[in-house]
Write a protein that holds these residues in place. Structure first.
Motif, mmCIF file in Angstrom:
data_model
loop_
_atom_site.group_PDB
_atom_site.id
_atom_site.type_symbol
_atom_site.label_atom_id
_atom_site.label_comp_id
_atom_site.label_asym_id
_atom_site.label_seq_id
_atom_site.Cartn_x
_atom_site.Cartn_y
_atom_site.Cartn_z
ATOM 1 N N ALA A 185 -4.823 -4.971 3.580
ATOM 2 C CA ALA A 185 -4.610 -5.469 4.941
ATOM 3 C C ALA A 185 -3.523 -4.666 5.625
ATOM 4 C CB ALA A 185 -4.203 -6.948 4.901
ATOM 5 N N VAL A 186 -3.619 -4.611 6.952
ATOM 6 C CA VAL A 186 -2.586 -3.970 7.770
ATOM 7 C C VAL A 186 -2.190 -4.944 8.869
ATOM 8 C CG1 VAL A 186 -2.007 -2.024 9.273
ATOM 9 C CG2 VAL A 186 -3.537 -1.666 7.318
ATOM 10 N N MET A 187 -0.901 -5.150 9.009
ATOM 11 C CA MET A 187 -0.368 -6.095 9.995
ATOM 12 C C MET A 187 0.814 -5.427 10.698
ATOM 13 S SD MET A 187 1.141 -9.905 9.181
ATOM 14 C CE MET A 187 2.531 -9.376 8.197
ATOM 15 N N LEU A 188 0.942 -5.751 11.977
ATOM 16 C CA LEU A 188 2.060 -5.231 12.767
ATOM 17 C C LEU A 188 2.872 -6.423 13.243
ATOM 18 C CD1 LEU A 188 3.474 -2.995 14.440
ATOM 19 C CD2 LEU A 188 1.678 -3.265 16.145
ATOM 20 N N THR A 189 4.177 -6.385 13.008
ATOM 21 C CA THR A 189 5.034 -7.474 13.478
ATOM 22 C C THR A 189 5.989 -6.935 14.523
ATOM 23 O OG1 THR A 189 4.962 -8.273 11.221
ATOM 24 C CG2 THR A 189 6.431 -9.420 12.684
ATOM 25 N N MET A 208 0.856 -1.187 0.000
ATOM 26 C CA MET A 208 0.000 0.000 0.000
ATOM 27 C C MET A 208 0.894 1.239 0.000
ATOM 28 S SD MET A 208 -2.797 1.131 2.907
ATOM 29 C CE MET A 208 -3.574 -0.463 3.039
ATOM 30 N N THR A 209 0.517 2.183 -0.858
ATOM 31 C CA THR A 209 1.235 3.460 -0.860
ATOM 32 C C THR A 209 0.202 4.580 -0.697
ATOM 33 O OG1 THR A 209 1.012 3.853 -3.229
ATOM 34 C CG2 THR A 209 2.917 2.535 -2.519
ATOM 35 N N ASP A 210 0.688 5.803 -0.591
ATOM 36 C CA ASP A 210 -0.221 6.950 -0.474
ATOM 37 C C ASP A 210 -1.230 6.984 -1.628
ATOM 38 O OD1 ASP A 210 0.849 7.867 1.871
ATOM 39 O OD2 ASP A 210 2.287 9.204 0.910
ATOM 40 N N ARG A 268 3.194 5.465 7.699
ATOM 41 C CA ARG A 268 4.328 6.228 8.255
ATOM 42 C C ARG A 268 5.060 5.424 9.320
ATOM 43 N NH1 ARG A 268 2.070 9.329 5.178
ATOM 44 N NH2 ARG A 268 3.166 7.893 3.836
ATOM 45 N N ALA A 269 4.276 4.683 10.123
ATOM 46 C CA ALA A 269 4.860 3.961 11.258
ATOM 47 C C ALA A 269 5.583 2.688 10.798
ATOM 48 C CB ALA A 269 3.774 3.609 12.269
ATOM 49 N N GLY A 270 5.465 2.384 9.502
ATOM 50 C CA GLY A 270 6.163 1.217 8.980
ATOM 51 C C GLY A 270 5.454 -0.103 9.237
ATOM 52 N N TYR A 271 4.136 -0.041 9.511
ATOM 53 C CA TYR A 271 3.375 -1.292 9.622
ATOM 54 C C TYR A 271 3.380 -1.977 8.246
ATOM 55 C CZ TYR A 271 1.314 0.487 14.008
ATOM 56 O OH TYR A 271 1.099 0.967 15.264
ATOM 57 N N ASN A 272 3.059 -3.269 8.248
ATOM 58 C CA ASN A 272 2.951 -3.995 6.987
ATOM 59 C C ASN A 272 1.589 -3.697 6.372
ATOM 60 O OD1 ASN A 272 5.254 -6.129 6.666
ATOM 61 N ND2 ASN A 272 4.755 -6.004 8.843
ATOM 62 N N CYS A 273 1.572 -2.820 5.377
ATOM 63 C CA CYS A 273 0.304 -2.409 4.758
ATOM 64 C C CYS A 273 0.302 -2.896 3.311
ATOM 65 C CB CYS A 273 0.168 -0.889 4.762
ATOM 66 S SG CYS A 273 0.318 -0.148 6.405
ATOM 67 N N ALA A 293 4.868 -12.657 7.758
ATOM 68 C CA ALA A 293 5.119 -12.565 9.197
ATOM 69 C C ALA A 293 6.208 -13.559 9.597
ATOM 70 C CB ALA A 293 3.828 -12.841 9.968
ATOM 71 N N GLN A 294 6.078 -14.762 9.063
ATOM 72 C CA GLN A 294 7.052 -15.820 9.335
ATOM 73 C C GLN A 294 8.441 -15.398 8.862
ATOM 74 O OE1 GLN A 294 5.578 -19.340 7.542
ATOM 75 N NE2 GLN A 294 6.332 -20.679 9.153
ATOM 76 N N ARG A 295 8.461 -14.811 7.654
ATOM 77 C CA ARG A 295 9.728 -14.350 7.075
ATOM 78 C C ARG A 295 10.370 -13.284 7.968
ATOM 79 N NH1 ARG A 295 11.447 -10.939 3.172
ATOM 80 N NH2 ARG A 295 9.487 -9.821 3.200
ATOM 81 N N ALA A 296 9.515 -12.482 8.641
ATOM 82 C CA ALA A 296 10.027 -11.418 9.518
ATOM 83 C C ALA A 296 10.392 -11.952 10.899
ATOM 84 C CB ALA A 296 8.983 -10.312 9.640
ATOM 85 N N GLY A 297 10.195 -13.256 11.108
ATOM 86 C CA GLY A 297 10.611 -13.855 12.366
ATOM 87 C C GLY A 297 9.498 -14.133 13.361
#
Ligand SMILES: CC(C)(COP(=O)(O)OP(=O)(O)OC[C@H]1O[C@@H](n2cnc3c(N)ncnc32)[C@H](O)[C@@H]1OP(=O)(O)O)[C@@H](O)C(=O)NCCC(=O)NCCS
Length: 141
Positions: free
Chosen positions: A49-53, A1-3, A31-36, A86-90
């Protein structure tokens, strides 16, 4: 997702949710760097989707599929994609909250291996100033 996706995302968010996120909520998540993510069919956006890792945990904050293309497996595909990201990010665990009244989302999550592990009382705003509980679900990654 971008602006550039925000107007499409917000338009769909308003159509799909009784208590939608604002454009500011999505912009802050970017801005906060969530996975969007925006999922596209050819060039056409169909889901987001928006995900926070955080360290070894992933949290799903929003997953939505455009109304005209629901029930075609898109939500499931996006959820599996998020799980692999998410798995890839640990992450080793994936958490989410869902309204008990959201039977479509509950069915999607159960079908994709999420198990209810608790309830947050009065977590969500609901109609007429009332509150609705959240079911907390978890899936091991
Ligand atoms: C929940 C949502 C993301 C599901 O997306 P989708 O692309 O329609 O889901 P899928 O086609 O991948 O469905 C996978 C499975 O979930 C279940 N499911 C999905 N929608 C359902 C519905 N309306 N009723 C019952 N079960 C449903 C089914 O088990 C389905 O498998 P099946 O079609 O083989 O029976 C979509 O309905 C949506 O965007 N809803 C509005 C936004 C929302 O509430 N998001 C979740 C909270 S942030």
């Amino acid at each position: 997702m971008t602006d550039e996706d925000l107007s499409w995302v917000v338009e769909n968010e308003r159509e799909l949710h009784a208590f939608p996120w604002s454009e500011g909520n999505f912009a802050d998540s970017l801005r906060a760097g969530y996975n969007c993510w925006v999922m596209r069919d050819e060039a056409e956006p169909v889901a987001y989707a928006v995900m926070l890792t955080v360290i070894d945990e992933a949290h799903l904050l929003n997953i939505s599929v455009a109304r005209t293309v629901q029930r075609r497996g898109i939500g499931g595909k996006l959820l599996e994609y998020l799980s692999s990201e998410a798995q890839r990010a640990g992450a080793i665990q994936f958490f989410l909250e869902v309204r008990p009244s959201n039977t479509a989302a509950l069915a999607l999550y159960e079908r994709h291996g999420f198990v209810a592990i608790g309830r947050r009382k009065g977590y969500y705003p609901a109609a007429d100033g009332r509150r609705e509980d959240a079911i907390v679900m978890r899936r091991e990654l």
